[in-house]
Design an enzyme around this catalytic site. Structure first.
Site, PDB file in Angstrom:
ATOM      1  N   HIS A   1      -3.478   0.726  -1.267  1.00 49.24           N
ATOM      2  CA  HIS A   1      -4.329   1.916  -1.420  1.00 49.24           C
ATOM      3  C   HIS A   1      -5.485   1.916  -0.430  1.00 49.24           C
ATOM      4  O   HIS A   1      -5.990   0.873  -0.021  1.00 49.24           O
ATOM      5  CB  HIS A   1      -4.818   2.080  -2.861  1.00 49.24           C
ATOM      6  CG  HIS A   1      -5.696   0.976  -3.388  1.00 49.24           C
ATOM      7  ND1 HIS A   1      -7.058   0.986  -3.245  1.00 49.24           N
ATOM      8  CD2 HIS A   1      -5.408  -0.160  -4.077  1.00 49.24           C
ATOM      9  CE1 HIS A   1      -7.571  -0.085  -3.821  1.00 49.24           C
ATOM     10  NE2 HIS A   1      -6.591  -0.811  -4.335  1.00 49.24           N
TER      11      HIS A   1
ATOM     12  N   ASP B   1      -8.469   3.743  -0.787  1.00 47.40           N
ATOM     13  CA  ASP B   1      -9.838   3.900  -1.286  1.00 47.40           C
ATOM     14  C   ASP B   1     -10.412   2.556  -1.694  1.00 47.40           C
ATOM     15  O   ASP B   1      -9.697   1.583  -1.913  1.00 47.40           O
ATOM     16  CB  ASP B   1      -9.868   4.851  -2.496  1.00 47.40           C
ATOM     17  CG  ASP B   1      -9.097   4.317  -3.694  1.00 47.40           C
ATOM     18  OD1 ASP B   1      -8.000   3.749  -3.511  1.00 47.40           O
ATOM     19  OD2 ASP B   1      -9.593   4.444  -4.819  1.00 47.40           O
TER      20      ASP B   1
ATOM     21  N   ASP C   1      -9.997  -5.097  -0.941  1.00 52.60           N
ATOM     22  CA  ASP C   1      -9.264  -4.349  -1.967  1.00 52.60           C
ATOM     23  C   ASP C   1      -9.370  -2.872  -1.598  1.00 52.60           C
ATOM     24  O   ASP C   1     -10.361  -2.234  -1.910  1.00 52.60           O
ATOM     25  CB  ASP C   1      -9.879  -4.642  -3.332  1.00 52.60           C
ATOM     26  CG  ASP C   1      -9.255  -3.845  -4.454  1.00 52.60           C
ATOM     27  OD1 ASP C   1      -8.195  -3.250  -4.230  1.00 52.60           O
ATOM     28  OD2 ASP C   1      -9.833  -3.820  -5.550  1.00 52.60           O
TER      29      ASP C   1
ATOM     30  N   GLU D   1      -6.710   4.991  -5.903  1.00 47.42           N
ATOM     31  CA  GLU D   1      -6.221   4.023  -6.889  1.00 47.42           C
ATOM     32  C   GLU D   1      -7.338   3.553  -7.802  1.00 47.42           C
ATOM     33  O   GLU D   1      -7.150   3.362  -8.997  1.00 47.42           O
ATOM     34  CB  GLU D   1      -5.589   2.824  -6.167  1.00 47.42           C
ATOM     35  CG  GLU D   1      -4.870   1.833  -7.091  1.00 47.42           C
ATOM     36  CD  GLU D   1      -5.759   0.707  -7.607  1.00 47.42           C
ATOM     37  OE1 GLU D   1      -5.296  -0.058  -8.462  1.00 47.42           O
ATOM     38  OE2 GLU D   1      -6.935   0.603  -7.191  1.00 47.42           O
ATOM     39  N   GLU D   2      -8.520   3.376  -7.216  1.00 46.58           N
ATOM     40  CA  GLU D   2      -9.632   2.786  -7.987  1.00 46.58           C
ATOM     41  C   GLU D   2     -10.138   3.710  -9.088  1.00 46.58           C
ATOM     42  O   GLU D   2     -10.848   3.263  -9.980  1.00 46.58           O
ATOM     43  CB  GLU D   2     -10.792   2.420  -7.050  1.00 46.58           C
ATOM     44  CG  GLU D   2     -10.436   1.380  -5.993  1.00 46.58           C
ATOM     45  CD  GLU D   2     -10.235  -0.016  -6.569  1.00 46.58           C
ATOM     46  OE1 GLU D   2     -10.334  -0.170  -7.796  1.00 46.58           O
ATOM     47  OE2 GLU D   2      -9.963  -0.925  -5.781  1.00 46.58           O
TER      48      GLU D   2
ATOM     49  N   ASP E   1      -1.847  -5.724  -3.409  1.00 45.42           N
ATOM     50  CA  ASP E   1      -3.156  -5.257  -3.858  1.00 45.42           C
ATOM     51  C   ASP E   1      -3.875  -6.347  -4.641  1.00 45.42           C
ATOM     52  O   ASP E   1      -3.504  -6.671  -5.759  1.00 45.42           O
ATOM     53  CB  ASP E   1      -2.965  -4.015  -4.736  1.00 45.42           C
ATOM     54  CG  ASP E   1      -4.286  -3.405  -5.157  1.00 45.42           C
ATOM     55  OD1 ASP E   1      -5.329  -3.817  -4.637  1.00 45.42           O
ATOM     56  OD2 ASP E   1      -4.247  -2.514  -6.020  1.00 45.42           O
TER      57      ASP E   1
ATOM     58  N   HIS F   1     -14.669  -5.314  -5.738  1.00 45.17           N
ATOM     59  CA  HIS F   1     -15.549  -4.264  -6.263  1.00 45.17           C
ATOM     60  C   HIS F   1     -17.011  -4.684  -6.190  1.00 45.17           C
ATOM     61  O   HIS F   1     -17.852  -4.017  -6.772  1.00 45.17           O
ATOM     62  CB  HIS F   1     -15.201  -3.893  -7.723  1.00 45.17           C
ATOM     63  CG  HIS F   1     -13.777  -3.443  -7.894  1.00 45.17           C
ATOM     64  ND1 HIS F   1     -13.293  -2.974  -9.087  1.00 45.17           N
ATOM     65  CD2 HIS F   1     -12.733  -3.380  -7.030  1.00 45.17           C
ATOM     66  CE1 HIS F   1     -12.007  -2.648  -8.939  1.00 45.17           C
ATOM     67  NE2 HIS F   1     -11.655  -2.902  -7.694  1.00 45.17           N
TER      68      HIS F   1
HETATM   69 ZN   LIG Z   1      -6.918  -2.597  -5.387  1.00 42.76          ZN
END
Ligand SMILES: [Zn+2]
Length: 405
Positions: A78, A80, A139, A171-172, A194, A376
């Protein structure tokens, strides 16, 4: 170009997704990155490359040699990054890890050996870190860099399976699978690449539901409330107190499920309680939903019909049931890691993956590590070696015949 160079290019695009936005992709920067990746795929020589209006990028590399007729395999990651930390103006730097804690360039943020026990195995390694102001974006831009670089390497091998790739937005914020073109993708099975330290293979995740409970009280002037007031704050509190206290995220691990309250807001007149339900076991998951419904029914009986109005929605299911008939996906991934000298680690995810949703949309899709850690957060980092090794693992999968089930 190697995976590290690609990775550093991708993180120069700030692509945090935005839960508040209704558009797809939720932020325009994802379209910019998508366009950049699509150009790269075309330059490498992939066919049918397209960036669609929703921000999904697709590409296809035909098979070659002895594996030309083998079933296609897909790889997905992904574009984002998580809105839970700043994601613009990322300034990555490469350091050699010399042991102990890592103080980042802002002079305040530390990646501590206590919080990241994985560091013990990384002494002497080159790591890419942030300056402490933003997340890094490994990520899942590490996943993209590994897949694109693997495609480039695969164009030069004699024998390879047909390979389909896709890069998704959002995705997030839980929307990555929403508009995925399963039919047009070009493979009947795939891996998401991922997250997670190198070697992880995941094909069990939670069954997941979310609920919103609206509690309606009766607000009366407190001086005249005797026998009349029904205080929604206290009614909501009563609901909370009836959920089993030992079955919360902070008291559970492994495959154990939980109830988790995510927010409560309101006043004496009305309150809204939001929460989530998670369980690896499908029967256990259904039982948890029944428990929440039962508590609301009981309280409705106590306070009067319609005062506890529950909306309960399934979010995603444990992909295990879709992967079990295709266990070659797991065995082939294990073999690909072992060939690269990495010990595969299979563990249940205490969360969900886009692969889980895709698995139920007809594309069985376990998850492979992308190699980063501390997702994150401003302390996110990735060992440089993981980028190269994961690239090789993807090449290994695409250059081996799929085993039988
Ligand atoms: Zn991810």
């Amino acid at each position: 170009m190697d995976a590290k160079e690609r990775f550093l290019k991708y993180v120069s695009f700030g692509t945090n997704s935005d839960e508040e936005s209704d558009s797809c992709p939720s932020t325009p920067s994802q379209l910019e990155l998508g366009g950049f990746i699509a150009d790269e795929l075309r330059a490498i020589g992939l066919r049918s490359v397209r960036l669609d209006g929703d921000g999904y990028v697709y590409g296809f590399l035909p098979g070659a040699g002895k594996l030309a007729g083998a079933p296609a395999v897909g790889f997905i990651s992904h574009m984002d990054t998580s809105p839970s930390s700043p994601g613009d103006g990322i300034r990555p730097s490469e350091i050699t890890y010399e042991g102990g804690d890592i103080l980042l360039a802002d002079g305040r943020t530390s990646i501590t050996a206590e919080d990241f026990p994985e560091l013990a195995g990384l002494v002497g390694e080159r790591l890419i870190v942030t300056d402490g102001r933003t997340l890094l974006g490994s990520d899942d831009k590490a996943g993209i860099a590994e897949i694109v670089t693997a495609c480039e390497l695969l164009t030069r091998v004699t024998d390879r399976r047909p390979v389909a790739v896709a890069f998704t937005p959002d995705e997030e914020i839980g929307r990555g699978a929403d508009r995925f073109d399963v039919r047009g993708f070009g493979a009947d099975e795939a891996y998401t690449v991922d997250g997670g330290a190198i070697g992880e293979i995941e094909y069990e995740n939670f069954n997941a539901a979310g609920f919103s409970l609206s509690v309606t009280g009766t607000n009366i002037h407190p001086g005249y409330a005797k026998g009349l007031m029904k205080n929604a704050v206290l009614m909501a509190n009563e609901f909370l107190s009836m959920l089993p206290p030992a079955e919360r995220p902070e008291h559970t691990e492994g495959r154990e499920g939980f109830y988790h309250i995510t927010s409560i807001s309101g006043d004496e007149s009305s309150c809204t309680v939001k929460g989530i339900i998670r369980d690896h076991d499908r029967a256990g998951f259904e039982a948890r939903k029944k428990t929440v419904e039962g508590v609301c029914r009981y309280l409705d009986g106590k306070y009067g019909a319609g005062r506890f109005d529950l909306t309960l929605t399934d979010s995603y299911f444990n992909m295990k049931e879709m992967i079990l008939p295709r266990m070659h996906l797991i065995r082939d991934a294990e073999a690909a890691f072992e060939k690269e000298g990495v010990t595969p680690v299979i563990k249940p995810v205490r969360g969900g993956t886009d692969g889980a949703r895709l698995s139920f949309m007809g594309l069985p899709c376990p998850n492979l590590s992308a190699g980063g850690l501390g997702f994150h957060s401003r302390r996110e980092f990735i060992p440089v070696s993981s980028l190269g090794r994961m690239t090789n693992v993807i090449v290994n999968i695409a250059t081996a015949a799929p085993s039988g089930d």
